[in-house]
Scaffold this motif. Structure first.
Motif, PDB file in Angstrom:
ATOM      1  N   THR A   1      55.478  18.157  34.098  1.00 25.47           N
ATOM      2  CA  THR A   1      54.282  17.640  33.434  1.00 25.47           C
ATOM      3  C   THR A   1      54.505  16.156  33.124  1.00 25.47           C
ATOM      4  O   THR A   1      55.552  15.595  33.441  1.00 25.47           O
ATOM      5  CB  THR A   1      53.998  18.403  32.125  1.00 25.47           C
ATOM      6  N   LYS A   2      53.538  15.558  32.461  1.00 25.72           N
ATOM      7  CA  LYS A   2      53.691  14.159  32.052  1.00 25.72           C
ATOM      8  C   LYS A   2      54.829  13.989  31.060  1.00 25.72           C
ATOM      9  O   LYS A   2      55.386  12.908  30.921  1.00 25.72           O
ATOM     10  CB  LYS A   2      52.377  13.658  31.436  1.00 25.72           C
ATOM     11  N   GLN A   3      55.162  15.073  30.361  1.00 24.18           N
ATOM     12  CA  GLN A   3      56.207  14.993  29.340  1.00 24.18           C
ATOM     13  C   GLN A   3      57.609  15.125  29.917  1.00 24.18           C
ATOM     14  O   GLN A   3      58.589  14.816  29.243  1.00 24.18           O
ATOM     15  CB  GLN A   3      55.985  16.074  28.277  1.00 24.18           C
ATOM     16  N   GLY A   4      57.721  15.618  31.152  1.00 20.53           N
ATOM     17  CA  GLY A   4      59.041  15.786  31.753  1.00 20.53           C
ATOM     18  C   GLY A   4      59.093  16.998  32.659  1.00 20.53           C
ATOM     19  O   GLY A   4      58.067  17.568  33.038  1.00 20.53           O
ATOM     20  N   SER A   5      60.333  17.407  33.002  1.00 23.15           N
ATOM     21  CA  SER A   5      60.542  18.552  33.897  1.00 23.15           C
ATOM     22  C   SER A   5      61.437  19.588  33.217  1.00 23.15           C
ATOM     23  O   SER A   5      62.354  19.238  32.459  1.00 23.15           O
ATOM     24  CB  SER A   5      61.184  18.103  35.212  1.00 23.15           C
ATOM     25  N   TRP A   6      61.145  20.852  33.512  1.00 21.31           N
ATOM     26  CA  TRP A   6      61.937  21.965  33.010  1.00 21.31           C
ATOM     27  C   TRP A   6      62.273  22.886  34.184  1.00 21.31           C
ATOM     28  O   TRP A   6      61.442  23.093  35.069  1.00 21.31           O
ATOM     29  CB  TRP A   6      61.169  22.766  31.969  1.00 21.31           C
ATOM     30  N   VAL A   7      63.491  23.424  34.186  1.00 17.31           N
ATOM     31  CA  VAL A   7      63.927  24.332  35.250  1.00 17.31           C
ATOM     32  C   VAL A   7      64.258  25.687  34.630  1.00 17.31           C
ATOM     33  O   VAL A   7      64.987  25.766  33.630  1.00 17.31           O
ATOM     34  CB  VAL A   7      65.158  23.768  35.988  1.00 17.31           C
ATOM     35  N   LYS A   8      63.724  26.745  35.221  1.00 18.31           N
ATOM     36  CA  LYS A   8      64.005  28.111  34.799  1.00 18.31           C
ATOM     37  C   LYS A   8      64.545  28.882  36.000  1.00 18.31           C
ATOM     38  O   LYS A   8      63.934  28.843  37.084  1.00 18.31           O
ATOM     39  CB  LYS A   8      62.737  28.794  34.274  1.00 18.31           C
ATOM     40  N   CYS A   9      65.668  29.570  35.816  1.00 18.87           N
ATOM     41  CA  CYS A   9      66.307  30.318  36.904  1.00 18.87           C
ATOM     42  C   CYS A   9      66.262  31.805  36.575  1.00 18.87           C
ATOM     43  O   CYS A   9      67.151  32.333  35.883  1.00 18.87           O
ATOM     44  CB  CYS A   9      67.743  29.836  37.091  1.00 18.87           C
ATOM     45  N   PRO A  10      65.228  32.512  37.035  1.00 17.64           N
ATOM     46  CA  PRO A  10      65.016  33.904  36.619  1.00 17.64           C
ATOM     47  C   PRO A  10      66.059  34.882  37.131  1.00 17.64           C
ATOM     48  O   PRO A  10      66.176  35.988  36.605  1.00 17.64           O
ATOM     49  CB  PRO A  10      63.627  34.233  37.189  1.00 17.64           C
ATOM     50  N   PHE A  11      66.831  34.507  38.169  1.00 22.32           N
ATOM     51  CA  PHE A  11      67.814  35.430  38.743  1.00 22.32           C
ATOM     52  C   PHE A  11      69.250  35.072  38.345  1.00 22.32           C
ATOM     53  O   PHE A  11      70.206  35.639  38.863  1.00 22.32           O
ATOM     54  CB  PHE A  11      67.694  35.441  40.275  1.00 22.32           C
ATOM     55  N   ALA A  12      69.391  34.129  37.418  1.00 22.03           N
ATOM     56  CA  ALA A  12      70.725  33.618  37.086  1.00 22.03           C
ATOM     57  C   ALA A  12      71.570  34.599  36.295  1.00 22.03           C
ATOM     58  O   ALA A  12      72.792  34.441  36.206  1.00 22.03           O
ATOM     59  CB  ALA A  12      70.592  32.310  36.307  1.00 22.03           C
ATOM     60  N   HIS A  13      70.959  35.619  35.716  1.00 20.28           N
ATOM     61  CA  HIS A  13      71.701  36.522  34.838  1.00 20.28           C
ATOM     62  C   HIS A  13      72.204  37.777  35.546  1.00 20.28           C
ATOM     63  O   HIS A  13      72.691  38.708  34.904  1.00 20.28           O
ATOM     64  CB  HIS A  13      70.823  36.918  33.649  1.00 20.28           C
ATOM     65  N   GLY A  14      72.100  37.807  36.862  1.00 17.86           N
ATOM     66  CA  GLY A  14      72.666  38.908  37.635  1.00 17.86           C
ATOM     67  C   GLY A  14      71.903  40.209  37.549  1.00 17.86           C
ATOM     68  O   GLY A  14      72.462  41.281  37.831  1.00 17.86           O
ATOM     69  N   GLU A  15      70.624  40.164  37.168  1.00 19.52           N
ATOM     70  CA  GLU A  15      69.833  41.391  37.068  1.00 19.52           C
ATOM     71  C   GLU A  15      69.421  41.911  38.445  1.00 19.52           C
ATOM     72  O   GLU A  15      69.071  43.078  38.586  1.00 19.52           O
ATOM     73  CB  GLU A  15      68.585  41.138  36.221  1.00 19.52           C
ATOM     74  N   PHE A  16      69.444  41.033  39.446  1.00 21.17           N
ATOM     75  CA  PHE A  16      69.081  41.429  40.809  1.00 21.17           C
ATOM     76  C   PHE A  16      70.267  41.137  41.730  1.00 21.17           C
ATOM     77  O   PHE A  16      70.993  40.162  41.533  1.00 21.17           O
ATOM     78  CB  PHE A  16      67.840  40.660  41.277  1.00 21.17           C
ATOM     79  N   PRO A  17      70.501  41.999  42.755  1.00 27.16           N
ATOM     80  CA  PRO A  17      71.661  41.807  43.637  1.00 27.16           C
ATOM     81  C   PRO A  17      71.553  40.501  44.427  1.00 27.16           C
ATOM     82  O   PRO A  17      70.490  40.155  44.935  1.00 27.16           O
ATOM     83  CB  PRO A  17      71.600  43.024  44.561  1.00 27.16           C
ATOM     84  N   ALA A  18      72.663  39.780  44.487  1.00 32.61           N
ATOM     85  CA  ALA A  18      72.703  38.524  45.231  1.00 32.61           C
ATOM     86  C   ALA A  18      73.553  38.698  46.483  1.00 32.61           C
ATOM     87  O   ALA A  18      74.538  39.439  46.484  1.00 32.61           O
ATOM     88  CB  ALA A  18      73.283  37.414  44.354  1.00 32.61           C
ATOM     89  N   TRP A  19      73.182  38.013  47.548  1.00 31.91           N
ATOM     90  CA  TRP A  19      73.956  38.077  48.783  1.00 31.91           C
ATOM     91  C   TRP A  19      75.042  37.004  48.750  1.00 31.91           C
ATOM     92  O   TRP A  19      74.974  36.025  48.014  1.00 31.91           O
ATOM     93  CB  TRP A  19      73.049  37.900  50.003  1.00 31.91           C
ATOM     94  N   LYS A  20      76.080  37.208  49.557  1.00 30.03           N
ATOM     95  CA  LYS A  20      77.198  36.263  49.631  1.00 30.03           C
ATOM     96  C   LYS A  20      77.497  35.942  51.091  1.00 30.03           C
ATOM     97  O   LYS A  20      77.332  36.794  51.968  1.00 30.03           O
ATOM     98  CB  LYS A  20      78.446  36.851  48.969  1.00 30.03           C
ATOM     99  N   MET A  21      77.924  34.731  51.319  1.00 32.01           N
ATOM    100  CA  MET A  21      78.367  34.310  52.645  1.00 32.01           C
ATOM    101  C   MET A  21      79.874  34.072  52.588  1.00 32.01           C
ATOM    102  O   MET A  21      80.376  33.402  51.688  1.00 32.01           O
ATOM    103  CB  MET A  21      77.648  33.024  53.068  1.00 32.01           C
TER     104      MET A  21
END
Length: 480
Positions: free
Chosen positions: A349-369
């Motif tokens: 927004t005009k006031q700035g930027s915010w970042v939210k990472c909804p999957f960062a807490h490990g509630e959903f399985p993540a893939w690995k390489m």
């Protein structure tokens, strides 16, 4: 062109309604033209409610031209009040003794009636002459919807005038300034964040009236954000407590007098706070069945929404291509989204930027390489708890978030692996192995970079030197 003309007409009508000057009077009364003496007295309207056949000599046009306006009665030392100013023209006739003027509130069904009588001698002398009657003693409320009738006495059938009328509301400058019902009050408030309560004191309103107060979320209108409270007129100094769930920029305090069509005032104390704006980005929902990531604003806000990939090295979130969406008031949705912990949403927004990472807490399985270096080959394989398709390439990282392909794309499924031939030229600090999901629309690429191949000469039986890569295995979970 028609629509523009209609808009201009509406603006003129609203402007006239809001800015129309209301005539002032110090006392109400009755007046009749032609020098005729007339007097009025209250009437129940019951005895004149049934009509009679008019004499053959009496025209139905004997009563005509009723006009209604609003006047404001202001007496020094007392609050101003609104009254109907009713004018009508009557052709005098020996069979007519007077008029009855009635008003019916279509909001409350309450009626007021007045009988107007003429001096008999004078009226007989002016038989057939037109007399204008003006009466302005019927008191009305702000924004009231009124039905006014004017009948002869006695009440002759088909000799009647009637008209609906809307009394000006608090938007009219005179009404809003001088009529007590439009004094919507003044707020003082205190926020108890621990108990999530806003305490409100109300002042500057009519003490003989109750006062409603509530919290609301301001969109086009102010939508309920909890139950409203009542401030009793006799207990006006007592504060009321209003519970809230979250302090948001659009959370407002709204109050109004407990009378029909009362003017409302709003106080929105949190609308300019960056701290409160931050709370807008919490309402992110992921649906695993449809792989849909959605955000819905709790308040109207002009915001640019992007999906982005969070960089491990500096916590910068790099925008994912073709994911920008504007959202003034609507829900933002992304279909077929990768649930990797470093796939995030960025709100600007005009006031700035915010970042939210909804999957960062490990509630959903993540893939690995994972990669393994054997001889002159780099083996790449992926692990995932769900079925997924991937693509792999060798790239040259020219910038932190930009890696340009220097080879072919290789497709691979979960459980399979791909071998990539390496050369001495491909070993260096800017060369990376990059992998990403291809069975979704939005995915973050993972990279293995700074490949130290460890080539060394070995002599075989045929005397030819051989190049070998020191055996290494590397697992990557996030972007560099």
């Amino acid at each position: 062109m028609i629509s523009i003309h209609v808009q201009i007409l509406l603006i003129i009508l609203f402007w006239n309604s809001d800015c129309q000057i209301i005539h002032r009077i110090e006392e109400c009364g009755l007046s009749c033209s032609q020098g005729i003496h007339c007097k009025s007295k209250p009437s129940s309207g019951i005895f004149n409610s049934f009509c009679h056949d008019a004499p053959a000599s009496l025209s139905s046009m004997v009563l005509k031209s009723m006009k209604i306006s609003t006047v404001m009665k202001c007496v020094q030392g007392s609050p101003c009040s609104l009254h109907l100013n009713i004018k009508g023209t009557l052709s005098l006739d020996e069979s007519i003794r007077g008029l009855e003027i009635c008003s019916l509130s279509l909001d409350t069904q309450q009626s007021q009636c007045t009988n107007v009588r003429f001096a008999r001698k004078k009226s007989k002398m002016l038989n057939g002459k037109k007399v204008q009657v003006q009466f302005n003693c019927i008191e009305v409320n702000v924004a009231q919807h009124i039905y006014v009738t004017m009948k002869t006495v006695p009440n002759y059938c088909e000799v009647k005038l009637s008209q609906e009328y809307y009394v000006e509301d608090c938007r009219n400058s005179d009404v809003g300034k001088y009529i007590p019902a439009c004094s919507a009050g003044k707020f003082d408030y205190n926020v108890d964040r621990a108990r999530k309560i806003i305490s409100v004191n109300v002042s500057n309103f009519l003490r003989d009236q109750d006062y409603y107060i509530r919290l609301c979320h301001k969109w086009f209108t102010c939508e309920d954000a909890g139950a409203f409270a009542v401030v009793k007129g006799k207990e006006s100094l007592k504060p009321v407590s209003l519970k809230y769930s979250q302090l948001l920029p659009c959370l407002c305090i709204e109050g109004w007098l407990a009378i029909p069509d009362a003017r409302r005032i709003q106080l929105c104390p949190f609308e300019n706070g960056k701290y409160y704006t931050k709370a807008l980005w919490d309402n992110i929902v992921y649906n695993p069945a449809t792989q849909t990531l959605a955000w819905e604003p709790a308040c109207p806000v002009l915001v640019m929404v992007n999906l982005c990939r969070l960089m491990k090295s500096n916590n910068h979130c790099e925008d994912i291509q073709n994911s920008s969406k504007n959202s003034p008031e609507k829900q933002v949705k992304y279909s077929r989204v990768d649930t990797h912990p470093r796939l995030c949403m960025k709100f600007t927004t005009k006031q700035g930027s915010w970042v939210k990472c909804p999957f960062a807490h490990g509630e959903f399985p993540a893939w690995k390489m994972r990669t393994a270096a054997v001889a002159e080959q780099i083996q790449v394989f992926f692990t995932s708890q769900t079925k997924a398709q991937f693509s792999v390439l060798v790239c040259n990282r020219t910038q932190l978030a930009l890696c340009e392909s220097v080879g072919m794309h290789h497709s691979v499924s979960v459980g399979d692996s791909i071998s990539i031939a390496m050369s001495r030229e491909m070993c260096g600090s800017t060369i990376c192995i990059q992998g990403w999901r291809t069975d979704v629309d939005y995915s973050v690429p993972l990279q293995v970079c700074d490949i130290h191949c460890g080539f060394r000469d070995q002599t075989y039986g045929d005397g030819n030197p051989a190049k070998a890569i020191t055996h290494r295995m590397k697992s990557v979970h996030s972007l560099h």
